[in-house]
Write an enzyme that holds these catalytic residues in place. Structure first.
Site, short mmCIF file in Angstrom:
data_model
loop_
_atom_site.label_atom_id
_atom_site.label_comp_id
_atom_site.label_asym_id
_atom_site.label_seq_id
_atom_site.Cartn_x
_atom_site.Cartn_y
_atom_site.Cartn_z
N GLU A 340 32.38 39.50 30.06
CA GLU A 340 32.74 38.39 29.65
C GLU A 340 33.33 38.41 27.88
OE1 GLU A 340 32.46 35.65 31.82
OE2 GLU A 340 31.61 36.69 33.45
N TYR A 413 40.47 37.71 40.99
CA TYR A 413 39.81 39.16 39.90
C TYR A 413 40.41 39.95 40.52
CZ TYR A 413 36.33 36.04 39.18
OH TYR A 413 35.80 34.62 38.08
#
Length: 550
Positions: A340, A413
């Site tokens: 993150e 991803y």
């Protein structure tokens, strides 16, 4: 008739004849008018340029309501009198004011059309104040199916947070809810019961106690910020801080955690300066020194809210304690802190103009995980980590979504990370590759971008014709196959299962000797003085290998 013996870098089973064009038969997604209104740059959006927000709200945990206003400052690009502001049901706009006059508005689902009375003169700076209220959508599975999470901590105190990527920030506050136009700076004022704290983006400007038993926290964001990056985090927080000596000087790092977790957080959050050191090495300076770095405990897994990264990974390494790569290296770091926070460079600094290009956020950030591993454990470890992620790739849909309808692609991803890892092999120069990554963040500093801009930059900086490469990995679901055969001392090889023009070089080991080959779609012959041949393709290339025997 040929017999095929697979050498497995990655196995892709092709299901039907449609795969000759790289497409699996799949149900076509249907989009409606609301998708278009949300996902396109409409006439009611294009005439004005967003400059500033002041989001001023009261959050009431007792009845799960939000009430307040958003002051929207904008520059007039061309004269028009109809403005689109987005706010999703069941929230509603109660009043709109400009120049002291109350304006008329009408609703079309999640869109409010405001009729402006006074002339909108090009180059003028104007403001509207939008008042609103309601019970925002409750987050079902944050952060993926977001909204507002209304929960409680172990001591029974309210523990509240917002999550809205994809769903849209208009799920809880009125704004211009399209990624192409980021606000330049922003003030966020959040009123909460006085036993709680709100943590939002940027730096804390003031805390004002009210006579009604509430207090208002005001935060100022001095850098451009995307709408979904704006957040509220409300709870019984305690805080501690440190200063990181970074590339641009002192970076304030502030941590906000639930009261009972202070001791463990002081130990576990030691990962933050390690993350900053690795990512500043690879990507350049942290992009928001002016707004500080914050890590904030949240009642869900985590999210990349700009300068207010949220954390809910249980103070443990891995992803909820698991290594998503299966390589062992994923257990060496806290996935949420690293991933993150990596989004501060790719999502918050460099932001997609629209969600169809979401791979720019997720592929580079997923790739950042193995760069973190490499920085601390070596190049071999980083490569093992990113290759281990391949088991999570599905290859059912393209990585780029549908444009103009707020639609994201698939496999953003792990496939994206392995695409970038493959590109690094082709560049074959680690310092040049690092310079390219740092250059991305300086060239597109605080900008919204398209896939074409990123592709063009990588083509220019590498000096390679990468258009077929990106068409293969971003716009096709097949994994290219390096097919070869050996007969009469001749090694023949080519690319198959690929888009037209795909011709990347590949590193192979022939009987223990490493060398580069340059396959194309046509067969290439290489004469070798040997009777037996062992071919090993570098497994860092995200490809399939097939040996054919006549």
């Amino acid at each position: 008739m040929k017999k095929y013996i697979p050498f497995i870098c990655f196995i892709l089973l092709l299901a039907n004849s449609a795969n000759a064009q790289g497409l699996l038969s799949q149900k076509e997604e249907v989009f409606n008018r609301q998708d278009t209104l949300r996902g396109s740059i409409t006439k009611e959006r294009s005439w004005w340029d967003l400059k500033y927000y002041h989001l001023d709200i009261k959050v009431n945990p007792a009845d799960s309501t939000i009430i307040g206003s958003n002051t929207i400052r904008y520059k007039v690009l061309k004269s028009y009198n109809r403005m689109q502001i987005d706010l999703q049901e069941p929230m509603k706009i109660s009043k709109v004011i400009q120049d002291g006059k109350e304006l008329k508005f009408e609703r079309d689902g999640s869109v409010f059309y405001i009729t402006l009375v006074n002339p909108q003169v090009p180059d003028e700076i104007k403001e509207v104040i939008v008042y609103y209220e309601g019970k925002p959508k409750i987050a079902i599975n944050p952060p993926w199916d977001g909204g507002i999470t209304w929960s409680k901590d172990s001591n029974g105190n309210p523990f509240i947070a917002s999550t809205c990527q994809g769903l849209g920030a208009s799920i809880w506050w009125p704004n211009k809810d399209h990624m192409y136009d980021e606000v330049d700076d922003m003030l966020i004022s959040v009123n909460v019961p006085n036993n709680l704290m709100d943590v939002s983006n940027g730096r804390l400007q003031s805390i004002i106690d009210k006579k009604d038993g509430t207090r208002t926290f005001t935060w100022y964001v001095s850098n451009p910020i995307n709408n979904y990056g704006v957040n509220i985090n409300i709870g019984d927080y305690v805080t501690f801080s440190e200063v990181y000596q970074g590339e641009k000087g002192n970076l304030d790092c502030d941590y906000f955690v639930l009261r009972d977790n202070l001791a463990k957080a002081k130990i576990h959050f030691a990962e933050v300066p390690k993350m900053l050191k690795a990512f500043e090495h690879w990507f350049g300076p942290y992009p928001f020194y002016e707004d500080s770095y914050k890590l904030v405990e949240a009642p869900y897994l985590g999210m990349e809210h700009q300068s207010s990264v949220t954390y809910g990974n249980g103070y443990q390494n891995g992803y909820l304690g698991k290594d998503r790569s299966g390589s062992g290296w994923g257990a060496k770091f806290d996935y949420i802190i690293v991933h993150e926070s990596g989004h501060e460079w790719f999502a918050n600094n460099i932001t997609y103009k629209e969600i169809a290009d979401m791979w720019i956020h997720e592929s580079f950030t997923c790739y950042s995980e193995n760069l973190f591993v490499e920085y601390y454990f070596g190049k071999k470890a980083g490569a093992e980590y990113v290759r281990g992620l391949r088991k999570n790739i599905q290859n059912k849909k393209q990585m780029i979504g549908k444009y103009g309808v707020n639609h994201e692609g698939s496999d953003l991803y792990e496939k994206g990370a392995n695409m970038l890892h493959t590109l690094r092999q082709i560049v074959n120069d680690d310092e040049k590759w690092r310079g390219i990554l740092r250059g991305l963040n300086s060239t597109f500093y605080h900008q919204t971008v398209t896939t074409k801009q990123i592709e063009d930059y990588l083509i220019q900086q590498t000096g390679l014709d990468l258009k077929p490469f990106f068409n293969q990995y971003l716009r096709d679901i097949r994994i290219p196959t390096f097919e070869y055969k050996f007969k009469d001392n001749i090694l023949s090889y080519h690319w198959t299962n690929c888009v037209p023009g795909f011709a990347i070089p590949v590193k192979v080991t022939l009987n223990g000797k490493e060398q580069w080959l340059k396959p194309t779609e046509d067969w290439t012959n290489l004469y070798l003085i040997t009777k037996d041949l062992k071919v090993e393709v570098d497994k860092n290339f995200y490809i399939t290998t097939l040996k054919s025997i006549e």
